[in-house]
Design a protein around this motif. Structure first.
Motif, PDB file in Angstrom:
ATOM      1  N   GLY A  34       0.675  -1.294  -0.028  1.00 50.43           N
ATOM      2  CA  GLY A  34      -0.121  -0.002  -0.067  1.00 50.43           C
ATOM      3  C   GLY A  34       0.943   1.315   0.080  1.00 50.43           C
ATOM      4  O   GLY A  34       0.684   2.287  -0.736  1.00 50.43           O
ATOM      5  N   PHE A  37       1.998   1.914  -3.295  1.00 55.03           N
ATOM      6  CA  PHE A  37       0.909   2.600  -4.294  1.00 55.03           C
ATOM      7  C   PHE A  37       0.951   3.880  -4.211  1.00 55.03           C
ATOM      8  O   PHE A  37       0.638   4.734  -4.784  1.00 55.03           O
ATOM      9  CB  PHE A  37      -0.184   1.708  -3.997  1.00 55.03           C
ATOM     10  CG  PHE A  37      -0.412   0.307  -4.354  1.00 55.03           C
ATOM     11  CD1 PHE A  37       0.112  -0.078  -5.422  1.00 55.03           C
ATOM     12  CD2 PHE A  37      -1.051  -0.647  -3.563  1.00 55.03           C
ATOM     13  CE1 PHE A  37      -0.049  -1.528  -5.870  1.00 55.03           C
ATOM     14  CE2 PHE A  37      -1.314  -1.799  -3.602  1.00 55.03           C
ATOM     15  CZ  PHE A  37      -0.867  -2.355  -5.075  1.00 55.03           C
ATOM     16  N   TYR A  47      -7.267   3.157  -7.291  1.00 51.94           N
ATOM     17  CA  TYR A  47      -7.206   3.245  -5.951  1.00 51.94           C
ATOM     18  C   TYR A  47      -8.547   2.714  -5.470  1.00 51.94           C
ATOM     19  O   TYR A  47      -8.630   1.854  -4.467  1.00 51.94           O
ATOM     20  CB  TYR A  47      -7.064   4.426  -5.213  1.00 51.94           C
ATOM     21  CG  TYR A  47      -5.490   5.044  -5.218  1.00 51.94           C
ATOM     22  CD1 TYR A  47      -4.451   4.071  -4.576  1.00 51.94           C
ATOM     23  CD2 TYR A  47      -5.113   6.036  -5.854  1.00 51.94           C
ATOM     24  CE1 TYR A  47      -3.227   4.726  -4.714  1.00 51.94           C
ATOM     25  CE2 TYR A  47      -3.893   6.404  -5.968  1.00 51.94           C
ATOM     26  CZ  TYR A  47      -2.758   5.933  -5.385  1.00 51.94           C
ATOM     27  OH  TYR A  47      -1.459   6.194  -5.231  1.00 51.94           O
ATOM     28  N   LEU A  50      -8.344  -1.144  -5.987  1.00 53.93           N
ATOM     29  CA  LEU A  50      -7.471  -1.867  -5.107  1.00 53.93           C
ATOM     30  C   LEU A  50      -8.592  -2.004  -4.014  1.00 53.93           C
ATOM     31  O   LEU A  50      -8.404  -2.999  -3.120  1.00 53.93           O
ATOM     32  CB  LEU A  50      -6.491  -1.130  -4.771  1.00 53.93           C
ATOM     33  CG  LEU A  50      -5.260  -1.203  -5.625  1.00 53.93           C
ATOM     34  CD1 LEU A  50      -4.308  -0.312  -5.325  1.00 53.93           C
ATOM     35  CD2 LEU A  50      -4.719  -2.639  -5.638  1.00 53.93           C
ATOM     36  N   PHE A  86      -2.693  -7.334  -3.396  1.00 55.23           N
ATOM     37  CA  PHE A  86      -1.820  -6.019  -3.643  1.00 55.23           C
ATOM     38  C   PHE A  86      -0.620  -6.462  -4.080  1.00 55.23           C
ATOM     39  O   PHE A  86       0.033  -5.454  -4.755  1.00 55.23           O
ATOM     40  CB  PHE A  86      -1.731  -5.548  -2.127  1.00 55.23           C
ATOM     41  CG  PHE A  86      -2.920  -4.696  -1.577  1.00 55.23           C
ATOM     42  CD1 PHE A  86      -3.996  -4.898  -2.059  1.00 55.23           C
ATOM     43  CD2 PHE A  86      -2.605  -3.714  -0.505  1.00 55.23           C
ATOM     44  CE1 PHE A  86      -5.282  -4.084  -1.465  1.00 55.23           C
ATOM     45  CE2 PHE A  86      -3.505  -2.935  -0.162  1.00 55.23           C
ATOM     46  CZ  PHE A  86      -5.078  -3.022  -0.581  1.00 55.23           C
TER      47      PHE A  86
END
Length: 213
Positions: A34, A37, A47, A50, A86
């Protein structure tokens, strides 16, 4: 980081998570992904994707393992699913596929025919989307409405793709492409030492996390 090194790193981490029955490790891996990202500055749609992607698999894992297993295993599987998603997104959302294919060809001896076939397929993706929209528009002009799951739409798209693949093969042959022949490259791929060092460092950190958690 070079895409091939990133791929190997994520593959090793994913395999290792399979044998680790500790939800805390899964959570740490998901958090690290995360953070990656955030620094990658993805679009807001990605986003949201995700956030949405893990919902159904997580609910399915929770329901099945709480019903037929234990709550502890349910938590492990839920966090593992999030970590896997992820990790996959960390590769697919932030990787230049053309650079990956070039690296696989030059550094890992992947057959040139396979690499150029994938490059051709990737280049056709925008054209396929445009062609599907054209087919649907033409159907609307005839009073027909083709949904995304309509067999007629898929059949016509497949026919167009076959025609394009034949033209691509002929174009590559006419430009001198020969299977299994030695080739020179306009862009020579170099995997930097810092990429390997970063990957090894992250793997060492993961081993420490597994040991101490």
């Amino acid at each position: 980081m070079n895409p091939s090194v990133k791929f190997l790193l994520i593959l090793i981490v994913s395999i290792e998570l399979t044998f680790v029955l500790n939800y805390q490790v899964n959570v740490v891996v998901a958090i690290i992904a995360g953070i990656y990202f955030v620094f990658s500055k993805l679009s807001w749609k990605r986003y949201l994707l995700l956030i949405a992607m893990p919902i159904l698999p997580v609910l399915g894992a929770w329901t099945s393992f709480t019903t037929f297993g234990s709550h502890e295993m349910a938590i492990i599987m839920m966090t593992r699913i999030v970590a896997y998603i992820f990790l996959g997104a960390a590769f697919s959302f932030t990787t230049d596929m053309i650079l990956l294919l070039d690296t696989l060809e030059q550094k890992f001896r992947v057959p040139t025919t396979f690499v150029y076939g994938l490059r051709g397929a990737l280049s056709f993706v925008p054209r396929v989307k445009q062609e599907v929209q054209t087919i649907r528009t033409a159907a609307l002009m005839r009073g027909e409405s083709l949904t995304f799951y309509s067999p007629q739409l898929f059949f016509k798209a497949i026919l167009v793709s076959l025609r394009w693949s034949t033209r691509l093969a002929e174009a590559m042959a006419s430009h001198g492409f020969t299977e299994n022949a030695e080739r020179t490259h306009f862009n020579t791929i170099v995997i930097k030492k810092r990429d390997w060092m970063m990957a090894i460092s992250l793997l060492v950190i993961l081993q420490c996390i597994i040991i101490y958690l």
